[in-house]
Design an enzyme around this catalytic site. Structure first.
Site, PDB file in Angstrom:
ATOM      1  N   ALA A 135       8.542  -3.710  11.241  1.00 29.78           N
ATOM      2  CA  ALA A 135       9.133  -4.983  10.843  1.00 29.78           C
ATOM      3  C   ALA A 135       8.358  -5.668   9.725  1.00 29.78           C
ATOM      4  O   ALA A 135       8.867  -6.600   9.098  1.00 29.78           O
ATOM      5  CB  ALA A 135       9.212  -5.912  12.055  1.00 29.78           C
ATOM      6  N   GLN A 177       7.069  -8.713   3.680  1.00 28.49           N
ATOM      7  CA  GLN A 177       6.655  -8.372   2.322  1.00 28.49           C
ATOM      8  C   GLN A 177       7.805  -8.550   1.328  1.00 28.49           C
ATOM      9  O   GLN A 177       7.597  -9.000   0.195  1.00 28.49           O
ATOM     10  CB  GLN A 177       6.117  -6.941   2.315  1.00 28.49           C
ATOM     11  CG  GLN A 177       4.812  -6.826   3.084  1.00 28.49           C
ATOM     12  CD  GLN A 177       4.593  -5.466   3.698  1.00 28.49           C
ATOM     13  OE1 GLN A 177       5.484  -4.608   3.687  1.00 28.49           O
ATOM     14  NE2 GLN A 177       3.418  -5.251   4.252  1.00 28.49           N
ATOM     15  N   CYS A 201       0.821  -1.214   0.000  1.00 29.91           N
ATOM     16  CA  CYS A 201       0.000   0.000   0.000  1.00 29.91           C
ATOM     17  C   CYS A 201       0.850   1.258   0.000  1.00 29.91           C
ATOM     18  O   CYS A 201       0.365   2.337  -0.310  1.00 29.91           O
ATOM     19  CB  CYS A 201      -0.947   0.010   1.193  1.00 29.91           C
ATOM     20  SG  CYS A 201      -0.130   0.049   2.799  1.00 29.91           S
TER      21      CYS A 201
END
Length: 446
Positions: free
Chosen positions: A115, A120, A50
């Site tokens: 973190a 990701q 995002c």
């Protein structure tokens, strides 16, 4: 082979641009294939959250690679490269390594030190490995980046200062309720990684009762059961909205879930004295439709607003310590990279020497047929030993020099002096195992 990073983040692009650039999981493999099909791009890893969309690539030329990557990103965004250019940043070679390591350590996150970005990055690496778009260079870069990120969190207190995006958003939401979310009814829309983090954080802060809704009802039920929450179908979204004070919206939907009509109908059912309905929109593309923020009695906290409020976060001392770790690790990686660049040249030089020795021994056998097999073997051993001794010190030294800044000049000089043809570096045949950070970090930048 050169490293190139091209991307856009909350620092350089509005949410609307990030929405257009965002690559859904279903499209990741196709986009990676499109990247490595470009003339100058040989390896690619793509991370889409995002807060950022970034391409990490191994390219055969800077300008060609930049043009190729920008073309693919522009196609993804439905824009022209020129129109997208103002929102993109570019990092090359040493700066590219520094950027990737800073991202892994949480220094480039909206909430410094979070973190979740590690998970990701790990997912992006796994995906590229599965798509066969990560080769020798990016395998090494990503594995080292994951290690650097883990080291930063293990050796400093950046974790204490760094929160998840969900935690930071809920801190902002708490400001509308005298700083306390305890006892406030809340709902999470979406049952993915960010949604799970939202339920966990709300539960930890005493909010409740908690409601979970998701397009896939089974996932909503499983998540709700884990935290003693209630699961409701999306068809009951309007009613559920009318009963809560806080909503964490984090779906992977391509269109807004909390539309103007849905929120308006929910407000009509709410008690007038309930206070504001706070909507935390942590999704890209956005889950809250434009115009909802203008409704009376509604507060929308989205990525744009969070970026502005978190611009001057805490943890300056911890961030400085992590920066020192990153600087050290970047230099170590660049030394490895320079050494790796010279290795094919050293191999080619030794190969040339072996070819010369083999040719001369063949001539000796033709000119001196009276030599016995033992004698020929002894001559061969002696010649090989002399050549290896002559090459040993120069090749050791050139590896040492290559690890220093500007060391690529020594490899180039060797190729010129001995007229060596060094094959173009390609990904290794054996793909290394993907490093696991030993910790699962759901959510984060999503």
């Amino acid at each position: 082979m050169k490293l190139l990073v091209v991307g856009a983040s909350y620092r350089t692009a509005p949410v609307a641009t990030l929405e257009r650039l965002a690559v859904a999981p279903a499209d990741l493999t196709r986009t990676l294939d499109r990247l490595v099909a470009q003339p100058y791009v040989t390896e690619a890893v793509l991370i889409s959250t995002c807060n950022r969309v970034e391409v990490y690539a191994a390219v055969s030329g800077f300008h060609g690679g930049l043009g190729d990557i920008c073309a693919v990103l522009a196609e993804q965004a439905g824009s022209s490269p020129a129109a997208l250019a103002n929102h993109l940043y570019v990092h090359y070679d040493a700066a590219a390594v520094d950027h990737v390591f800073r991202v892994a350590a949480g220094l480039d996150s909206m909430v410094v030190g979070e973190a979740q970005i590690l998970g990701q990055l790990r997912d992006a690496y796994h995906w590229a490995t599965g798509a066969d778009s990560a080769g020798r260079l990016l395998h090494e870069l990503m594995q080292q980046a994951l290690r650097v990120g883990k080291r930063a969190h293990a050796e400093t207190n950046i974790d204490k200062a760094g929160q998840s995006v969900v935690t930071a958003a809920l801190d902002m939401a708490a400001g509308h309720f005298d700083g306390d979310l305890a006892g406030r009814p809340a709902m999470v829309v979406g049952a993915g990684a960010m949604g799970a983090l939202g339920v966990a954080t709300l539960s930890r802060r005493g909010a409740g009762p908690l409601t979970v809704t998701n397009r896939g009802a089974d996932r909503a039920v499983r998540l709700a059961e884990s935290y003693g929450a209630n699961a409701v179908p999306m068809t009951e979204l309007v009613h559920a909205l009318s009963t809560v004070d806080i909503v964490v919206a984090a779906t992977a939907a391509t269109e807004p879930v909390l539309t103007l009509d849905v929120v308006t109908r929910a407000l009509a059912r709410r008690d007038a004295d309930r206070g504001p309905l706070v909507l935390l929109d942590l999704a890209v593309p956005r889950d809250v439709a434009p115009g909802v923020a203008e409704l009376p009695g509604v507060e929308v906290i989205d990525i744009d607003r969070m970026a502005a409020l978190l611009a001057d976060g805490p943890a300056a001392a911890d961030a400085a310590e992590v920066t020192r770790i990153v600087t050290t690790e970047v230099e170590a990686f660049l030394s490895w990279l320079r050494g790796a660049d010279v290795a094919p040249t050293v191999a080619a030089l030794r190969g040339r020497a072996d070819d010369v020795v083999t040719t001369e021994l063949r001539r000796l056998a033709q000119r001196r047929p009276e030599l016995t097999d033992d004698q020929r073997a002894e001559v061969a051993r002696t010649v090989h030993r002399v050549v290896q001794r002559l090459l040993h010190q120069p090749t050791v030294r050139v590896r040492q020099l290559a690890a220093e800044p500007g060391g690529d000049q020594y490899a180039a000089l060797l190729r010129e002096l001995f007229d060596l043809e060094v094959p173009h570096t390609s990904p290794v045949d054996t793909v290394p195992d993907v490093v696991d950070t030993d910790t699962t970090y759901p959510g984060g930048e999503r």
